[in-house]
Write a protein that holds these residues in place. Structure first.
Motif, mmCIF file in Angstrom:
data_model
loop_
_atom_site.group_PDB
_atom_site.id
_atom_site.type_symbol
_atom_site.label_atom_id
_atom_site.label_comp_id
_atom_site.label_asym_id
_atom_site.label_seq_id
_atom_site.Cartn_x
_atom_site.Cartn_y
_atom_site.Cartn_z
ATOM 1 N N GLN A 6 0.803 -1.221 0.000
ATOM 2 C CA GLN A 6 0.000 0.000 0.000
ATOM 3 C C GLN A 6 0.845 1.284 0.000
ATOM 4 O OE1 GLN A 6 -3.824 0.083 0.177
ATOM 5 N NE2 GLN A 6 -3.067 -1.726 -0.894
ATOM 6 N N ILE A 42 -0.113 -6.702 14.355
ATOM 7 C CA ILE A 42 -0.284 -5.681 13.319
ATOM 8 C C ILE A 42 -0.209 -6.305 11.929
ATOM 9 C CG2 ILE A 42 0.640 -3.550 12.347
ATOM 10 C CD1 ILE A 42 -0.729 -3.249 15.091
ATOM 11 N N ARG A 67 7.566 -1.609 4.088
ATOM 12 C CA ARG A 67 6.729 -2.798 4.195
ATOM 13 C C ARG A 67 6.946 -3.708 2.990
ATOM 14 N NH1 ARG A 67 1.061 -0.900 4.972
ATOM 15 N NH2 ARG A 67 2.018 0.045 6.795
ATOM 16 N N ARG A 119 -3.394 -6.304 9.402
ATOM 17 C CA ARG A 119 -3.340 -5.718 8.055
ATOM 18 C C ARG A 119 -3.758 -6.752 7.004
ATOM 19 N NH1 ARG A 119 1.907 -2.614 9.338
ATOM 20 N NH2 ARG A 119 1.186 -0.488 9.672
ATOM 21 N N GLU A 152 -1.961 0.398 16.678
ATOM 22 C CA GLU A 152 -0.540 0.125 16.496
ATOM 23 C C GLU A 152 0.330 1.185 17.159
ATOM 24 O OE1 GLU A 152 1.209 0.647 12.495
ATOM 25 O OE2 GLU A 152 -0.772 1.381 11.905
ATOM 26 N N LEU A 174 -6.872 -0.803 13.768
ATOM 27 C CA LEU A 174 -5.489 -0.660 13.315
ATOM 28 C C LEU A 174 -4.806 0.546 13.954
ATOM 29 C CD1 LEU A 174 -3.267 -1.764 11.468
ATOM 30 C CD2 LEU A 174 -4.177 -0.325 9.639
ATOM 31 N N TYR A 186 -6.877 -6.308 4.340
ATOM 32 C CA TYR A 186 -6.760 -6.430 2.888
ATOM 33 C C TYR A 186 -7.711 -7.496 2.355
ATOM 34 C CZ TYR A 186 -2.401 -3.780 3.470
ATOM 35 O OH TYR A 186 -1.479 -2.829 3.782
#
Length: 331
Positions: A195, A248, A200, A252, A307, A304, A256
């Motif tokens: 993203q 986390i 990442r 994620r 985090e 989220l 998605y």
């Protein structure tokens, strides 16, 4: 080279070269935007440009200051990062104050870079504020953050703000293909999952287990539907429920998946990220309504935000997520 090391941040390049040309150094700069989009790279390039001996608007990468700053060995550069406990404590702010109170050793200006400045403890933040209120002419503080909303408003208001944006999927995919031996499909998948986040993306390239988390979360959704809360809880017990980083990553992956299930249901499969799981997601999309998917997605996106919670209890939140998703998606 110059600021070309920054990928796709064209407005940032123009702003920073403009500051250097005009000699705008005695300010507190705040580079903000999502993780992995080049904020620290830009901060280091800006620091090099401020003290470069060969150029007035871009670092040359050839002179002594440029070389020493590149290696974090310049006596007039201080980089402060998170420490034990995932915070930046008062001791680091005191170190900054000592650094700021002495004149430059070798160059015209001293530069301090604080990475992820939202991790400053309240005490450290207040101490930093005192330094910023009395910034000497030779000091340039540069703060980076991926969570500007968690910073002291007084620090934000005193800063020159420079915003960074996520990388477009096509740009990140091209960069991945240039840097790593990936197939077109694998680069597409990783770019979508990342993203716009380069950090990442690299983690996904180097850690196959991060890609496999998606299948685990897909199984979690199926078990939640077929065996309910208890079955899903037993399944999660096989995972590292107490690890914040794993929490986390899995969260994620779950986000998605539900996003892609929603897109599949709406017939917009050209936008899905998990292209290799299309058949499984199509099966789930037929069993969950659009409204249920939107509600579940909204809940997970709000979760989220945890985090950035230093006291996060992953196991407790997995229990809450399991109960809420069971009600939301299959209630």
């Amino acid at each position: 080279m110059s600021f070309d090391r920054l990928l796709n941040q064209e407005s940032v390049k123009l702003i920073l070269t403009g500051f250097l040309k005009r000699g705008v150094h005695n300010r507190t700069f705040l580079f903000f935007g999502e993780e992995g989009v080049g904020k620290f790279t830009a901060a280091l390039l800006f620091a090099q440009g401020i003290n470069c001996l060969e150029s007035d608007d871009i670092p040359c990468f050839n002179c002594r200051p440029c070389h020493l700053m590149e290696q974090n060995k310049h006596p007039d550069l201080l980089i402060i990062e998170r420490g034990f406990g995932n915070t930046i404590k008062l001791e680091e702010s005191k170190r900054l104050r000592e650094f700021a109170n002495s004149t430059p050793v070798e160059s015209r200006y001293k530069v301090v870079i604080i990475r992820e400045a939202h991790l400053l403890t309240p005490e450290a933040g207040n101490s930093l504020l005192k330094t910023l209120e009395e910034t000497p002419q030779y000091l340039t503080p540069i703060l980076t953050t991926s969570a500007i909303h968690l910073m002291l408003p007084t620090i934000v208001s005193r800063s020159v703000k420079v915003q960074f944006f996520p990388l477009p999927l096509s740009v990140l995919k091209k960069w991945l293909l240039e840097k790593f031996p990936l197939t077109e499909g694998k680069a597409q998948l990783i770019a979508g999952l990342a993203q716009g986040n380069m950090t990442r993306a690299v983690e996904l390239v180097n850690g196959e287990e991060n890609l496999n988390q998606r299948r685990g979360m897909l199984e979690f959704l199926n078990i939640l539907r077929n065996r309910g809360y208890r079955g899903a809880s037993v399944f999660l017990d096989k995972w590292s429920k107490d690890n914040k980083e794993d929490f986390i990553v899995n969260l994620r992956a779950l986000i998605y998946l539900i996003r892609d299930i929603l897109l599949t249901k709406e017939g917009r499969t050209e936008y899905i990220v998990n292209v290799d799981l299309e058949v499984e997601m199509d099966n789930l999309s037929k069993r969950i309504s659009r409204e249920q998917l939107i509600g579940g997605l909204d809940y997970l996106l709000n979760t989220l935000k945890l985090e950035y919670d230093y006291n996060l209890n992953p196991a407790l939140h997995w229990d809450r997520i399991t109960i809420r998703l069971r009600e939301q998606l299959y209630g």
